[in-house]
Enzyme design. Structure first.
Site, PDB file in Angstrom:
ATOM      1  CB  THR A   1      24.458  59.632   8.125  1.00 24.20           C
ATOM      2  OG1 THR A   1      24.997  59.560   9.440  1.00 24.20           O
ATOM      3  CG2 THR A   1      22.950  59.429   8.202  1.00 24.20           C
TER       4      THR A   1
ATOM      5  N   GLY B   1      27.825  67.486   7.485  1.00 25.08           N
ATOM      6  CA  GLY B   1      27.918  68.934   7.641  1.00 25.08           C
ATOM      7  C   GLY B   1      28.869  69.542   6.620  1.00 25.08           C
TER       8      GLY B   1
ATOM      9  CD  GLU C   1      29.487  62.460  15.825  1.00 26.10           C
ATOM     10  OE1 GLU C   1      29.774  63.256  14.949  1.00 26.10           O
ATOM     11  OE2 GLU C   1      29.819  61.265  15.762  1.00 26.10           O
TER      12      GLU C   1
HETATM   13  C1  LIG Z   1      25.210  51.407  17.358  1.00 22.17           C
HETATM   14  C2  LIG Z   1      26.609  50.928  17.026  1.00 22.17           C
HETATM   15  C3  LIG Z   1      27.551  51.228  18.139  1.00 22.17           C
HETATM   16  C4  LIG Z   1      26.515  49.445  16.774  1.00 22.17           C
HETATM   17  O1  LIG Z   1      27.807  48.972  16.431  1.00 22.17           O
HETATM   18  P1  LIG Z   1      27.968  47.559  15.708  1.00 22.17           P
HETATM   19  O2  LIG Z   1      29.382  47.359  15.370  1.00 22.17           O
HETATM   20  O3  LIG Z   1      26.954  47.491  14.604  1.00 22.17           O
HETATM   21  O4  LIG Z   1      27.514  46.426  16.715  1.00 22.17           O
HETATM   22  P2  LIG Z   1      27.702  46.204  18.253  1.00 22.17           P
HETATM   23  O5  LIG Z   1      26.799  47.106  19.026  1.00 22.17           O
HETATM   24  O6  LIG Z   1      27.550  44.746  18.477  1.00 22.17           O
HETATM   25  O7  LIG Z   1      29.231  46.600  18.593  1.00 22.17           O
HETATM   26  C5  LIG Z   1      30.221  45.642  18.356  1.00 22.17           C
HETATM   27  C6  LIG Z   1      31.322  45.826  19.398  1.00 22.17           C
HETATM   28  O8  LIG Z   1      31.930  47.096  19.145  1.00 22.17           O
HETATM   29  C7  LIG Z   1      31.898  47.873  20.331  1.00 22.17           C
HETATM   30  N1  LIG Z   1      31.780  49.262  19.907  1.00 22.17           N
HETATM   31  C8  LIG Z   1      30.751  49.817  19.241  1.00 22.17           C
HETATM   32  N2  LIG Z   1      31.014  51.112  18.987  1.00 22.17           N
HETATM   33  C9  LIG Z   1      32.255  51.344  19.501  1.00 22.17           C
HETATM   34  C10 LIG Z   1      33.078  52.506  19.560  1.00 22.17           C
HETATM   35  N3  LIG Z   1      32.672  53.695  19.034  1.00 22.17           N
HETATM   36  N4  LIG Z   1      34.269  52.400  20.155  1.00 22.17           N
HETATM   37  C11 LIG Z   1      34.670  51.233  20.693  1.00 22.17           C
HETATM   38  N5  LIG Z   1      33.923  50.071  20.688  1.00 22.17           N
HETATM   39  C12 LIG Z   1      32.744  50.174  20.079  1.00 22.17           C
HETATM   40  C13 LIG Z   1      30.692  47.370  21.091  1.00 22.17           C
HETATM   41  O9  LIG Z   1      30.775  47.700  22.457  1.00 22.17           O
HETATM   42  C14 LIG Z   1      30.791  45.891  20.828  1.00 22.17           C
HETATM   43  O10 LIG Z   1      31.821  45.403  21.640  1.00 22.17           O
HETATM   44  P3  LIG Z   1      31.780  43.863  22.151  1.00 22.17           P
HETATM   45  O11 LIG Z   1      32.888  43.783  23.143  1.00 22.17           O
HETATM   46  O12 LIG Z   1      30.415  43.669  22.757  1.00 22.17           O
HETATM   47  O13 LIG Z   1      31.976  43.054  20.900  1.00 22.17           O
HETATM   48  C15 LIG Z   1      27.136  51.615  15.728  1.00 22.17           C
HETATM   49  O14 LIG Z   1      26.339  51.190  14.652  1.00 22.17           O
HETATM   50  C16 LIG Z   1      27.078  53.124  15.846  1.00 22.17           C
HETATM   51  O15 LIG Z   1      27.966  53.726  16.429  1.00 22.17           O
HETATM   52  N6  LIG Z   1      25.972  53.741  15.298  1.00 22.17           N
HETATM   53  C17 LIG Z   1      25.804  55.182  15.410  1.00 22.17           C
HETATM   54  C18 LIG Z   1      26.288  55.872  14.156  1.00 22.17           C
HETATM   55  C19 LIG Z   1      26.810  57.253  14.461  1.00 22.17           C
HETATM   56  O16 LIG Z   1      27.243  57.559  15.551  1.00 22.17           O
HETATM   57  N7  LIG Z   1      26.804  58.099  13.417  1.00 22.17           N
HETATM   58  C20 LIG Z   1      27.387  59.392  13.486  1.00 22.17           C
HETATM   59  C21 LIG Z   1      27.674  59.894  12.076  1.00 22.17           C
HETATM   60  S1  LIG Z   1      28.710  61.299  12.089  1.00 22.17           S
HETATM   61  C22 LIG Z   1      27.680  62.550  12.687  1.00 22.17           C
HETATM   62  O17 LIG Z   1      26.576  62.341  13.136  1.00 22.17           O
HETATM   63  C23 LIG Z   1      28.281  63.879  12.644  1.00 22.17           C
HETATM   64  C24 LIG Z   1      27.640  64.941  13.168  1.00 22.17           C
HETATM   65  C25 LIG Z   1      28.180  66.299  12.883  1.00 22.17           C
HETATM   66  C26 LIG Z   1      28.366  67.125  14.076  1.00 22.17           C
HETATM   67  O18 LIG Z   1      28.668  66.560  15.134  1.00 22.17           O
HETATM   68  O19 LIG Z   1      28.230  68.352  13.921  1.00 22.17           O
HETATM   69  C1  LIG Z   2      22.331  68.359  12.619  1.00 21.36           C
HETATM   70  C2  LIG Z   2      22.846  67.028  12.155  1.00 21.36           C
HETATM   71  C3  LIG Z   2      24.140  66.918  11.663  1.00 21.36           C
HETATM   72  C4  LIG Z   2      24.620  65.697  11.185  1.00 21.36           C
HETATM   73  N1  LIG Z   2      25.882  65.630  10.651  1.00 21.36           N
HETATM   74  C5  LIG Z   2      26.322  64.446  10.152  1.00 21.36           C
HETATM   75  C6  LIG Z   2      27.619  64.349   9.558  1.00 21.36           C
HETATM   76  O1  LIG Z   2      28.355  65.329   9.498  1.00 21.36           O
HETATM   77  N2  LIG Z   2      28.028  63.150   9.051  1.00 21.36           N
HETATM   78  C7  LIG Z   2      27.223  62.039   9.113  1.00 21.36           C
HETATM   79  O2  LIG Z   2      27.644  60.984   8.638  1.00 21.36           O
HETATM   80  N3  LIG Z   2      25.990  62.084   9.714  1.00 21.36           N
HETATM   81  C8  LIG Z   2      25.531  63.257  10.219  1.00 21.36           C
HETATM   82  N4  LIG Z   2      24.297  63.329  10.811  1.00 21.36           N
HETATM   83  C9  LIG Z   2      23.427  62.146  10.794  1.00 21.36           C
HETATM   84  C10 LIG Z   2      23.319  61.513  12.160  1.00 21.36           C
HETATM   85  O3  LIG Z   2      24.514  60.880  12.503  1.00 21.36           O
HETATM   86  C11 LIG Z   2      22.143  60.509  12.091  1.00 21.36           C
HETATM   87  O4  LIG Z   2      20.962  61.256  11.968  1.00 21.36           O
HETATM   88  C12 LIG Z   2      22.088  59.632  13.351  1.00 21.36           C
HETATM   89  O5  LIG Z   2      23.179  58.742  13.349  1.00 21.36           O
HETATM   90  C13 LIG Z   2      20.782  58.833  13.419  1.00 21.36           C
HETATM   91  O6  LIG Z   2      20.588  58.089  12.236  1.00 21.36           O
HETATM   92  P1  LIG Z   2      19.245  58.309  11.387  1.00 21.36           P
HETATM   93  O7  LIG Z   2      18.950  59.735  11.297  1.00 21.36           O
HETATM   94  O8  LIG Z   2      19.367  57.528  10.129  1.00 21.36           O
HETATM   95  O9  LIG Z   2      18.106  57.636  12.296  1.00 21.36           O
HETATM   96  P2  LIG Z   2      17.795  56.017  12.338  1.00 21.36           P
HETATM   97  O10 LIG Z   2      19.047  55.269  12.500  1.00 21.36           O
HETATM   98  O11 LIG Z   2      16.891  55.755  11.192  1.00 21.36           O
HETATM   99  O12 LIG Z   2      16.972  55.980  13.690  1.00 21.36           O
HETATM  100  C14 LIG Z   2      15.661  56.579  13.733  1.00 21.36           C
HETATM  101  C15 LIG Z   2      15.090  56.264  15.088  1.00 21.36           C
HETATM  102  O13 LIG Z   2      14.920  54.851  15.181  1.00 21.36           O
HETATM  103  C16 LIG Z   2      15.204  54.399  16.495  1.00 21.36           C
HETATM  104  N5  LIG Z   2      16.264  53.382  16.425  1.00 21.36           N
HETATM  105  C17 LIG Z   2      17.211  53.246  15.479  1.00 21.36           C
HETATM  106  N6  LIG Z   2      18.016  52.189  15.747  1.00 21.36           N
HETATM  107  C18 LIG Z   2      17.556  51.661  16.905  1.00 21.36           C
HETATM  108  C19 LIG Z   2      17.967  50.553  17.724  1.00 21.36           C
HETATM  109  N7  LIG Z   2      19.024  49.791  17.437  1.00 21.36           N
HETATM  110  N8  LIG Z   2      17.258  50.321  18.839  1.00 21.36           N
HETATM  111  C20 LIG Z   2      16.214  51.100  19.173  1.00 21.36           C
HETATM  112  N9  LIG Z   2      15.779  52.152  18.451  1.00 21.36           N
HETATM  113  C21 LIG Z   2      16.443  52.424  17.331  1.00 21.36           C
HETATM  114  C22 LIG Z   2      15.655  55.622  17.296  1.00 21.36           C
HETATM  115  O14 LIG Z   2      14.549  56.149  17.991  1.00 21.36           O
HETATM  116  C23 LIG Z   2      16.063  56.622  16.210  1.00 21.36           C
HETATM  117  O15 LIG Z   2      15.864  57.984  16.608  1.00 21.36           O
HETATM  118  C24 LIG Z   2      23.790  64.553  11.261  1.00 21.36           C
HETATM  119  C25 LIG Z   2      22.490  64.639  11.790  1.00 21.36           C
HETATM  120  C26 LIG Z   2      22.014  65.876  12.242  1.00 21.36           C
HETATM  121  C27 LIG Z   2      20.620  65.961  12.808  1.00 21.36           C
END
Ligand SMILES: CC(C)(COP(=O)(O)OP(=O)(O)OC[C@H]1O[C@@H](n2cnc3c(N)ncnc32)[C@H](O)[C@@H]1OP(=O)(O)O)[C@@H](O)C(=O)NCCC(=O)NCCSC(=O)/C=C/CC(=O)O
Ligand SMILES: Cc1cc2nc3c(=O)[nH]c(=O)nc-3n(C[C@H](O)[C@H](O)[C@H](O)COP(=O)(O)OP(=O)(O)OC[C@H]3O[C@@H](n4cnc5c(N)ncnc54)[C@H](O)[C@@H]3O)c2cc1C
Length: 616
Positions: free
Chosen positions: A89, A128, A371
Site C-alpha cells: 500500500t 505493519g 487486506e
Molecule cells: C481489487 C483487486 C482484486 C482488483 O484486482 P485487479 O487485478 O486490479 O483487477 P480485476 O478485479 O479485474 O481482477 C483481475 C482478475 O484477477 C482475479 N483476482 C483478483 N484478485 C485475485 C486473487 N487475490 N486471487 C485470485 N484471483 C484474483 C479476478 O477475479 C479477475 O479474474 P477474471 O477471471 O475476471 O479475469 C485488487 O486490486 C486487490 O486485491 N486490491 C486490494 C489490495 C489489498 O488487498 N491490499 C492489502 C495490502 S496488505 C495489508 O493490508 C496487510 C495488512 C496487515 C495485517 O493484516 O495485519
Molecule cells: C491497521 C492497518 C494495517 C495495514 N497493514 C498493511 C500492511 O502491512 N501492508 C500493506 O501493504 N498495507 C497495509 N494496510 C493498508 C490497507 O491494505 C489499505 O488501507 C486498504 O487496502 C485500503 O486501501 P486505502 O486505504 O488506500 O483506501 P482506498 O483504496 O483509497 O479506498 C478508500 C475508499 O474508497 C472506496 N473505494 C476504493 N476503491 C473502490 C472501488 N473499486 N469501488 C468502490 N469503492 C471503492 C472504498 O470505500 C474505500 O474504503 C493496512 C491498513 C490498516 C488500516
C-alpha cells in the site's frame, strides 16, 4: 508502547517456537504461524509488531520466491534472524493495485533493479512493523524493462543495517502516527530513492527477469496476489476469535450483573434473564461459532490450494479467491457489529477500558479495511457471480461452493413454505440467486448498451454487493448446517451436545432470515402467520440456549490474560476488579490533583471575584 509491544512479541515468539519444537517438531508451518500470530496478538492488547512478518513476509518469501531465494532469505526470516513486512500500500493507493506508483527499473548493465518511490503519493504507507521494527520488507512495485511496464513484482529489500538498525542510504523510513487502536504495531512509511538491489532480489517463482532483461510472464498473474488471500483467510479466523472474546466477556458479565426486576416485587435478576439481553448476547455467541467453523473450512481449502499452486496447478485459485473475499468481509463486518453490540449490552462498565471491549473492537475494526477494503472485495465477488451466472445460462457446471446457484436457477418457484431448517437455508439461497439474476440483468443491460465492463460493475455496484452479501450468508449458513446436521462425526456427539448445536443452528438460520427478510420477501411469498411462527421460535430458542450460554463461552477457553477484562474474568469478581483497576489510575495517586492549584482554584476564584464585582 511500541518498544513494550516488541519486547512482548519477541518473548511470545520465543515461547511459541519452543512449544512448536516440543509439540510439533518440524511440523507444517501454517498452523504455528497462525497460532503464533493469534497468541502473540492476543497477549499484546496494542497489537503485534511482528504480525505482518509472521503472516506475510515469511509467507511471500516461501510462496513467491524460488527455492534458492527461500534458502537465501526465507530461512533467516522463518528463524526470525531478520524481521520483515509486506510493503504494498502507498500513501496514494491501496485498493487499485494496478495504480501503484513505486517502480523497479531493470538495469541489465549491472543486473540490478533501481527502486524508486517517485512522488510523495508513491511512498509505501501502512505496512505493519515498517516504522521501527523491520530491517527488511517485500517491496511491491511496478516492474519496468526498457521503460516498458510489465505489471507488479515483489522485491526483497533490506531497509536497515542488521547491526545498527540505521536506515540504509536511499531509504526514508518512519512511523505513520497514532491510530484508533493497534498502536503497538508501528505501521510505517517508506520512501526509496535510486535504491539498487541485485536481480535475484526479485521474487521469481512465478515470473522472471533474465540477466539479459528478457521477461518471463507468470502463467497466472493473480498468483502474485496470493499473500493477501492467505491473510484474508486468517482474518476470518482472527475476527471470529475477537467476537468470541467479546461474547465471553459480555456473557459472563450478564450472569453477574443484576438489574431491574422482571416481576414487580421480585429480586433483581441477572440481566441475561431479560429477553432483549438474550437477543443481544446469545446470537453473537452463535455467530462466533459459525464463523470459526467456516474459517476452519476455508483454512483447509487454502492449504490445499497453496500446495496445488506450489505444483503449478492454479485451477482452484478463483474459488479460493471468491471464498476468501466473502469470508473476510462477512466476518470482519459481523464481528465489529457484534463486538459493539456486546459492549452496549454491558451498560456503562462496557465503556471502561478495564472491560477491554473497546480495545477488542479497535483490534477487530481495521479488518474491514486491510487486506482489501470490504466493499471492494464484495464487488470482486459480485463480478465473479456475474461470470458464474453466464455459466449457468450456458448450462455449464459451477465451482462446488456455488453449486446451489445452479440448483436454485432451475426452480420456477419456491416450494411450499414449511419453516424447516432446510426451508430456511433454501430461502436464503433462493433470495441470493434472485439477487444475482437481477444484478445480471442490470449489469448485462449496461454492457449491451456499450458500457465497459468496469463501468458496468461500478453502476451495478449496489446490486452486485447485495448479491455478494447473500452469497456469503448462503455459504456460511450452508457450512454450519452441514457441520451440525450432516457431519460424519455427528454420532460421536452426546445427544445433549447435539441438541445445543441444533439450537445454535435454529438461532442462526432464524436470525439470518429476519436480517434479510426484505431480500427474501422479494422472491418468496410467506404469510404473516408463518413469519409470526418464526418470531415465536426465535424467542423460544433464546430461552433454550440461555442455560448453555456460559458453558459455550467457557468452551472458547480464553485465559483471563487473553480477555484482559474486569467484566469477563473466570471468577466473576467484577466489582472488585473494576475497583482495583480504578484505584490504579494515576489520578488516584494523590487526594488533591495537581491541576487544582494550577488551574481549577484560580478559575473558581476568578468567577467568585467576578460575581462579587457584578453585585457591587
Ligand atoms: C481489487 C483487486 C482484486 C482488483 O484486482 P485487479 O487485478 O486490479 O483487477 P480485476 O478485479 O479485474 O481482477 C483481475 C482478475 O484477477 C482475479 N483476482 C483478483 N484478485 C485475485 C486473487 N487475490 N486471487 C485470485 N484471483 C484474483 C479476478 O477475479 C479477475 O479474474 P477474471 O477471471 O475476471 O479475469 C485488487 O486490486 C486487490 O486485491 N486490491 C486490494 C489490495 C489489498 O488487498 N491490499 C492489502 C495490502 S496488505 C495489508 O493490508 C496487510 C495488512 C496487515 C495485517 O493484516 O495485519
Ligand atoms: C491497521 C492497518 C494495517 C495495514 N497493514 C498493511 C500492511 O502491512 N501492508 C500493506 O501493504 N498495507 C497495509 N494496510 C493498508 C490497507 O491494505 C489499505 O488501507 C486498504 O487496502 C485500503 O486501501 P486505502 O486505504 O488506500 O483506501 P482506498 O483504496 O483509497 O479506498 C478508500 C475508499 O474508497 C472506496 N473505494 C476504493 N476503491 C473502490 C472501488 N473499486 N469501488 C468502490 N469503492 C471503492 C472504498 O470505500 C474505500 O474504503 C493496512 C491498513 C490498516 C488500516
Amino acid at each position: 508502547m511500541a518498544s513494550m509491544s516488541v519486547k512482548h512479541a519477541i518473548a511470545a515468539a520465543k515461547k511459541l517456537r519452543s512449544l512448536q519444537e516440543r509439540f510439533n517438531p518440524g511440523g507444517s508451518d501454517i498452523y504455528p504461524a497462525l497460532m503464533g500470530d493469534e497468541a502473540i496478538t492476543a497477549l499484546i492488547p496494542s497489537g503485534n509488531p511482528l504480525s505482518v512478518h509472521i503472516l506475510m513476509f515469511t509467507r511471500a518469501l516461501r510462496e513467491q520466491g524460488t527455492d534458492e531465494q527461500y534458502e537465501k532469505f526465507g530461512r533467516r526470516a522463518d528463524n526470525n534472524e531478520i524481521i520483515g513486512t509486506f510493503a504494498q500500500t502507498e500513501l496514494g493507493h491501496g485498493t487499485y493495485l494496478r495504480g501503484l506508483e513505486a517502480r523497479a527499473d531493470y538495469d541489465r548493465g549491472t543486473e540490478e533493479f533501481v527502486l524508486n518511490t517517485p512522488k510523495l503519493s508513491s511512498y509505501k504507507w501502512w505496512p505493519g512493523g515498517l516504522g521501527q521494527t523491520c530491517n527488511y520488507c517485500i517491496f511491491v512495485a511496478q516492474l519496468y524493462i526498457d521503460n516498458e511496464a510489465k505489471g507488479m513484482a515483489m522485491f526483497v529489500v533490506q531497509i536497515r543495517d542488521e547491526e545498527t538498525h540505521m536506515p540504509l542510504p536511499g531509504v526514508h523510513v518512519g512511523e505513520i502516527g497514532k491510530k484508533m487502536g493497534l498502536n503497538g504495531v508501528n505501521n510505517g512509511f517508506l520512501g526509496l530513492k535510486d535504491y539498487r538491489v541485485p536481480r535475484l532480489n526479485m521474487l521469481m517463482r512465478h515470473q522472471q527477469v533474465l540477466p539479459d532483461g528478457r521477461f518471463v510472464k507468470s502463467p497466472v498473474s493473480q498468483v502474485s496476489y496470493f499473500p493477501m488471500v492467505f491473510v484474508r483467510c486468517m482474518v476470518a479466523r482472527q475476527n471470529s476469535n475477537y467476537l468470541a472474546q467479546a461474547a465471553t466477556i459480555a456473557t459472563r458479565y450478564s450472569v453477574i450483573r443484576r438489574q431491574s426486576p422482571i416481576e414487580e416485587g421480585q429480586p433483581e435478576p441477572k440481566i441475561l434473564e431479560h429477553l432483549t439481553q438474550q437477543m443481544k448476547v446469545i446470537p453473537e455467541i452463535v455467530t462466533a461459532v459459525v464463523y470459526r467453523l467456516a474459517a476452519a473450512n476455508l483454512q483447509n481449502m487454502y492449504n490445499e490450494t497453496a500446495e496445488a499452486v506450489y505444483r503449478k496447478d492454479f485451477s482452484r485459485l478463483p474459488e479460493l479467491h471468491a471464498l476468501a473475499c466473502i469470508l473476510k468481509v462477512a466476518t470482519s463486518y459481523d464481528s465489529t457489529y457484534g463486538i459493539e453490540r456486546l459492549r452496549q449490552a454491558c451498560g456503562g462498565h462496557g465503556y471502561l477500558t478495564a472491560g477491554n471491549l473497546g480495545n477488542i473492537f479497535a483490534m477487530a475494526a481495521p479488518a474491514c479495511t486491510y487486506e482489501g477494503e470490504n466493499s471492494v472485495l464484495y464487488l470482486q465477488v459480485g463480478k465473479i457471480l456475474m461470470k458464474n451466472w453466464s455459466q449457468v445460462l450456458a448450462g455449464r457446471e459451477l465451482m462446488p461452493s456455488m453449486a446451489y446457484i445452479s440448483e436454485c436457477s432451475k426452480m420456477t418457484s419456491f416450494p411450499q413454505w414449511t419453516g424447516s431448517w432446510e426451508c430456511l437455508l433454501k430461502a436464503i439461497q433462493y433470495a441470493c440467486v434472485g439477487s444475482i439474476r437481477l444484478a445480471f440483468q442490470s449489469y448485462n443491460a449496461r454492457v449491451q448498451s456499450a458500457q465497459s465492463q468496469t463501468a458496468a460493475v461500478n453502476y451495478s455496484g449496489l446490486e452486485l454487493t447485495k448479491a455478494a452479501e447473500l452469497h456469503g450468508r448462503s455459504y456460511v449458513a450452508g457450512n454450519f448446517y452441514q457441520q451440525i446436521v450432516n457431519s460424519p462425526n455427528k454420532h460421536q456427539r452426546s445427544p445433549q451436545f447435539q441438541k445445543v448445536l441444533e439450537n445454535m443452528l435454529e438461532l442462526h438460520l432464524i436470525q439470518i432470515f429476519f436480517r434479510h427478510l426484505g431480500d427474501i420477501l422479494r422472491f418468496i411469498r410467506i404469510t404473516e402467520d408463518e413469519i409470526s411462527a418464526l418470531q415465536r421460535r426465535l424467542e423460544e430458542v433464546l430461552k433454550e440456549l440461555r442455560p448453555d450460554a456460559v458453558a459455550i463461552t467457557d468452551a472458547f477457553d480464553f485465559n483471563d490474560k487473553i480477555l484482559s477484562s474486569a467484566l469477563g474474568c473466570y471468577d466473576g469478581n467484577v466489582y472488585e476488579r473494576l475497583f482495583e483497576a480504578a484505584l490504579k489510575h494515576p489520578l488516584n495517586r494523590k487526594s488533591v490533583p495537581d491541576f487544582f492549584e494550577a488551574h481549577l482554584k484560580p478559575f473558581m476564584k476568578e468567577n467568585a471575584d467576578n460575581a462579587k464585582k457584578s453585585k457591587l
